[in-house]
Enzyme design. Structure first.
Site, short mmCIF file in Angstrom:
data_model
loop_
_atom_site.label_atom_id
_atom_site.label_comp_id
_atom_site.label_asym_id
_atom_site.label_seq_id
_atom_site.Cartn_x
_atom_site.Cartn_y
_atom_site.Cartn_z
N GLY A 81 0.82 -1.21 0.00
CA GLY A 81 0.00 0.00 0.00
C GLY A 81 0.85 1.26 0.00
CG ASP A 103 -1.52 6.10 -5.15
OD1 ASP A 103 -1.95 6.67 -4.12
OD2 ASP A 103 -1.95 4.99 -5.54
#
Ligand code: GLA
Length: 385
Positions: free
Chosen positions: A128, A176
């Site tokens: 993650g 991200d």
């Protein structure tokens, strides 16, 4: 870090038989707060970490792209003129998908030289921490430089996201890649995922005697299938039913109406997004006005919301969070898309080993596999090295 750069150069030379002309790198990220808010066009507050993907690049005199890495045996090869998402398979879809996505954003690749790429990474996969965005961002800045495309960082983030969505086939948001490209040492990236405006928020962890501990449960997750896409669909259903373009357009004042109209599950999904957006805004204010000691309760509340309303946590993540909180963390939450991966705990430096021992003990007691724990430091985003 210098070791891995040497490895990358060596790997490049062994694979291609000549020396690379340059090295670029991009970091993984930790999301401090703001989970699943990005594709709802809300707010996120991630920071880039001191784990990076390194790309060595050499120019060719034809129109061919080749990509190899320390973590795969094969060398993938494609003609720039033939790039299309359907042709890209396996891990090369990340770097080669970026080349394709650059063209979708208007880059004219007709006359550009081919390149050879060799990739290595210290971002753990499946934890993650956005190992995939680190690859996309490193390749995006490298190609943007050598092909002289002149894209800014915000556009390169969109390029990385498009590669991930269409070439890799994972329906993720813009967080991200933005963190990996826009991050700065000792700062978080506060991003409005609708306007894509961003600003840097000072974290001041070190000065406050705090560190961020990652607790990687080792439970691997995939966002290509299952829960992630299902949560996205619930959010879209909620927005449609409530008559707004996205959940970003709602605030806590809309919750009573939402509860009347929506089924219980959709309501809880919507409540997570609405309250999480507010928590991001509150965290930014707390960091700017008071400092990192003031954000613990917001991190804790975020975890409860993900556990009970959005239902993306797992028992291992809950145990990591609770054990950290009981043993001196000032705040803790799962981070990333959920269904596995890692939790973060904001911890006084002198209390870290006690928390680690407690978490190891709790995992053993529950019969869970041993977690991997390490600290991360808020770091600079993608760069030519
Ligand atoms: C994954 C996705 C991001 C974001 C998070 C959840 O990391 O890649 O775009 O949606 O999950 O906040």
């Amino acid at each position: 870090m210098s070791d891995i750069r040497d490895d990358v150069v060596e790997g490049f030379e062994e694979t291609y038989g000549y020396s690379p002309s340059g090295i670029w790198s991009a970091p993984g990220r930790v999301n401090l707060i703001g989970e699943h808010t990005d594709y709802n066009l809300g707010f996120v507050l991630p920071f880039a970490i001191n784990r990076r993907t390194i790309v060595a690049l050499g120019l060719r005199d034809d129109g061919i792209l080749r990509v190899a890495s320390a973590f795969a045996d094969e060398v993938a090869e494609v003609e720039i003129a033939d790039l299309s998402p359907e042709r890209l398979q396996g891990w090369p879809a990340y770097p080669l998908g970026v080349a394709w996505a650059l063209a979708q954003y208007g880059a004219d690749l007709a006359g550009v030289p081919g390149v050879d790429l060799f990739i290595e990474s210290t971002v753990p996969v499946g934890a993650g921490l956005s190992s995939s965005a680190a690859i996309e961002s490193a390749v995006a800045v490298a190609l943007n430089d050598v092909w002289q495309l002149g894209f800014d960082r915000a556009t390169l983030a969109k390029v990385g996201q498009l590669a991930e969505n269409k070439a890799v086939g994972v329906p993720t948001g813009i967080m991200d890649q933005s963190a990996s490209l826009l991050g700065r040492g000792d700062h978080a990236v506060f991003l409005d995922c609708r306007s894509l405006e961003s600003s840097l928020v000072p974290l001041g962890f070190e000065e406050a005697g705090l560190q961020v501990l990652i607790i990687d449960t080792g439970v691997s997750h995939s966002h290509a299938t299952g829960g992630y896409a299902a949560r996205r669909a619930s959010c879209e259903l909620g927005a449609r039913t409530l008559g707004v373009p996205s959940l970003r357009d709602l605030t806590v004042d809309d919750l009573p109406r939402a509860q009347q109209i929506l089924d219980d599950e959709t309501f809880r999904r919507v409540r997570h997004i609405i309250t999480e957006n507010q928590r991001v805004l509150d965290t930014v204010i707390a960091l700017r006005e008071t400092g990192p000691h003031a954000i613990g309760d917001l991190l804790d509340a975020s975890h409860i919301s993900m556990r009970d309303d959005f239902e993306i946590s797992i028992p291992e993540l809950d145990l990591a969070v609770e054990t950290a909180q009981l043993n001196g963390a000032i705040g803790a939450r799962m981070t990333g898309g959920g269904f596995g991966g890692a939790a973060i705990a904001l911890v006084p430096t002198e209390g870290i080993s006690r928390i680690q021992v407690a978490i190891d003990g709790a995992f053993a007691e529950h019969g869970f596999g041993q977690p991997t724990m390490f600290t991360v430091v808020p770091s600079d985003g993608a760069a030519r090295d």
